[in-house]
Write a protein that holds these residues in place. Structure first.
Motif, mmCIF file in Angstrom:
data_model
loop_
_atom_site.group_PDB
_atom_site.id
_atom_site.type_symbol
_atom_site.label_atom_id
_atom_site.label_comp_id
_atom_site.label_asym_id
_atom_site.label_seq_id
_atom_site.Cartn_x
_atom_site.Cartn_y
_atom_site.Cartn_z
ATOM 1 N N LEU A 78 0.866 22.777 -4.056
ATOM 2 C CA LEU A 78 0.875 21.329 -4.181
ATOM 3 C C LEU A 78 0.313 20.802 -2.871
ATOM 4 N N VAL A 79 -0.783 20.044 -2.944
ATOM 5 C CA VAL A 79 -1.422 19.492 -1.754
ATOM 6 C C VAL A 79 -1.203 17.986 -1.762
ATOM 7 N N LEU A 80 -0.543 17.514 -0.733
ATOM 8 C CA LEU A 80 -0.160 16.111 -0.619
ATOM 9 C C LEU A 80 -0.928 15.485 0.533
ATOM 10 N N ASN A 81 -1.690 14.420 0.247
ATOM 11 C CA ASN A 81 -2.473 13.713 1.257
ATOM 12 C C ASN A 81 -1.825 12.350 1.493
ATOM 13 N N LEU A 82 -1.326 12.131 2.701
ATOM 14 C CA LEU A 82 -0.608 10.903 3.036
ATOM 15 C C LEU A 82 -1.430 10.009 3.948
ATOM 16 N N SER A 83 -1.400 8.709 3.682
ATOM 17 C CA SER A 83 -2.086 7.746 4.537
ATOM 18 C C SER A 83 -1.179 7.244 5.661
ATOM 19 N N VAL B 143 9.372 8.786 5.584
ATOM 20 C CA VAL B 143 10.648 9.076 6.220
ATOM 21 C C VAL B 143 11.636 9.549 5.152
ATOM 22 N N ASP B 144 12.348 10.627 5.437
ATOM 23 C CA ASP B 144 13.295 11.252 4.507
ATOM 24 C C ASP B 144 12.677 11.491 3.126
ATOM 25 N N PRO B 145 11.546 12.185 3.078
ATOM 26 C CA PRO B 145 10.884 12.393 1.781
ATOM 27 C C PRO B 145 11.582 13.472 0.956
ATOM 28 N N VAL B 146 11.429 13.357 -0.346
ATOM 29 C CA VAL B 146 11.853 14.389 -1.292
ATOM 30 C C VAL B 146 10.618 14.754 -2.104
ATOM 31 N N VAL B 147 10.238 16.018 -2.065
ATOM 32 C CA VAL B 147 9.091 16.491 -2.838
ATOM 33 C C VAL B 147 9.626 17.503 -3.844
ATOM 34 N N MET C 150 0.849 -1.187 0.000
ATOM 35 C CA MET C 150 0.000 0.000 0.000
ATOM 36 C C MET C 150 0.888 1.241 0.000
ATOM 37 N N THR C 151 0.555 2.170 -0.813
ATOM 38 C CA THR C 151 1.334 3.398 -0.925
ATOM 39 C C THR C 151 0.967 4.384 0.176
ATOM 40 N N ALA C 152 1.947 5.198 0.562
ATOM 41 C CA ALA C 152 1.720 6.204 1.602
ATOM 42 C C ALA C 152 0.991 7.422 1.051
ATOM 43 N N VAL C 153 1.032 7.616 -0.264
ATOM 44 C CA VAL C 153 0.416 8.798 -0.879
ATOM 45 C C VAL C 153 -1.014 8.470 -1.300
ATOM 46 N N LYS C 154 -1.979 9.119 -0.663
ATOM 47 C CA LYS C 154 -3.395 8.957 -1.038
ATOM 48 C C LYS C 154 -3.728 9.783 -2.275
ATOM 49 N N ALA C 155 -3.249 11.043 -2.278
ATOM 50 C CA ALA C 155 -3.591 11.943 -3.384
ATOM 51 C C ALA C 155 -2.571 13.066 -3.495
ATOM 52 N N ILE C 156 -2.377 13.511 -4.728
ATOM 53 C CA ILE C 156 -1.575 14.696 -5.032
ATOM 54 C C ILE C 156 -2.483 15.630 -5.826
ATOM 55 N N ASN C 157 -2.678 16.824 -5.318
ATOM 56 C CA ASN C 157 -3.532 17.795 -6.000
ATOM 57 C C ASN C 157 -2.761 19.084 -6.235
ATOM 58 N N LEU C 158 -3.015 19.696 -7.380
ATOM 59 C CA LEU C 158 -2.441 20.998 -7.696
ATOM 60 C C LEU C 158 -3.541 22.041 -7.635
ATOM 61 N N VAL C 159 -3.281 23.118 -6.924
ATOM 62 C CA VAL C 159 -4.199 24.249 -6.872
ATOM 63 C C VAL C 159 -3.557 25.338 -7.727
ATOM 64 N N LEU C 160 -4.199 25.615 -8.867
ATOM 65 C CA LEU C 160 -3.645 26.539 -9.864
ATOM 66 C C LEU C 160 -4.635 27.648 -10.176
ATOM 67 N N PRO C 161 -4.139 28.795 -10.643
ATOM 68 C CA PRO C 161 -5.057 29.816 -11.150
ATOM 69 C C PRO C 161 -5.777 29.283 -12.391
ATOM 70 N N GLU C 162 -6.892 29.883 -12.728
ATOM 71 C CA GLU C 162 -7.669 29.409 -13.877
ATOM 72 C C GLU C 162 -7.059 29.792 -15.218
ATOM 73 N N VAL C 163 -6.049 30.645 -15.210
ATOM 74 C CA VAL C 163 -5.395 31.068 -16.449
ATOM 75 C C VAL C 163 -4.715 29.862 -17.078
ATOM 76 N N ASP D 269 11.406 18.584 9.087
ATOM 77 C CA ASP D 269 11.821 17.395 9.834
ATOM 78 C C ASP D 269 12.290 16.347 8.839
ATOM 79 N N SER D 270 12.724 15.220 9.332
ATOM 80 C CA SER D 270 13.155 14.145 8.438
ATOM 81 C C SER D 270 11.988 13.252 8.034
ATOM 82 N N CYS D 271 10.751 13.685 8.363
ATOM 83 C CA CYS D 271 9.593 12.886 7.956
ATOM 84 C C CYS D 271 8.369 13.781 7.756
#
Length: 117
Positions: free
Chosen positions: A27-32, A36-40, A1-14, A84-86
């Motif tokens: 960038l909205v990241l929803n984690l389940s 640890v030591d993530p890189v975004v 099972m992945t730790a990432v539930k959803a990745i959403n971008l909030v952008l202007p309508e242009v 933090d490291s997590c």
């Protein structure tokens, strides 16, 4: 099972940005579970595509050739600093800002979260 539930971008309508303009968003990241030591990392890509036929279809000795031209006009990346490291489970929001280079043509852009590990 992945730790990432959803990745959403909030952008202007242009949708189209002229030379020298900027774009801000989130960038909205929803984690389940905890990462640890993530890189975004966020990438901005601006690409141009052009397709045209060559040849004369009325002359039976010539073939029609379809020519395609592709170019990447903008390629920028931003790594988000993780304090933090997590990252704990739940929703995390990262603000971003990109400025378009003055030499780039106006273009449609596609923003994507390219790397989360």
């Amino acid at each position: 099972m992945t730790a990432v539930k959803a990745i959403n971008l909030v952008l202007p309508e242009v949708k189209v940005y002229p030379v020298g303009s900027s774009i801000c968003g989130q960038l909205v990241l929803n984690l389940s579970s905890t990462l640890v030591d993530p890189v975004v990392k966020m990438e901005l890509m601006g690409r141009g595509y052009l397709k045209w036929p060559e040849g004369n279809p009325e002359l039976d000795y010539e073939e029609i050739i379809v020519c395609t031209n592709k170019a990447v006009y903008i390629s920028k990346a931003k790594k988000f600093h993780i304090a933090d490291s997590c990252l704990d489970s739940g929703i995390h929001t990262f603000d971003f800002h990109f400025s378009f280079p003055p030499e780039a043509p106006s273009t449609f852009i596609k923003l994507a979260a390219s790397s989360i590990s």
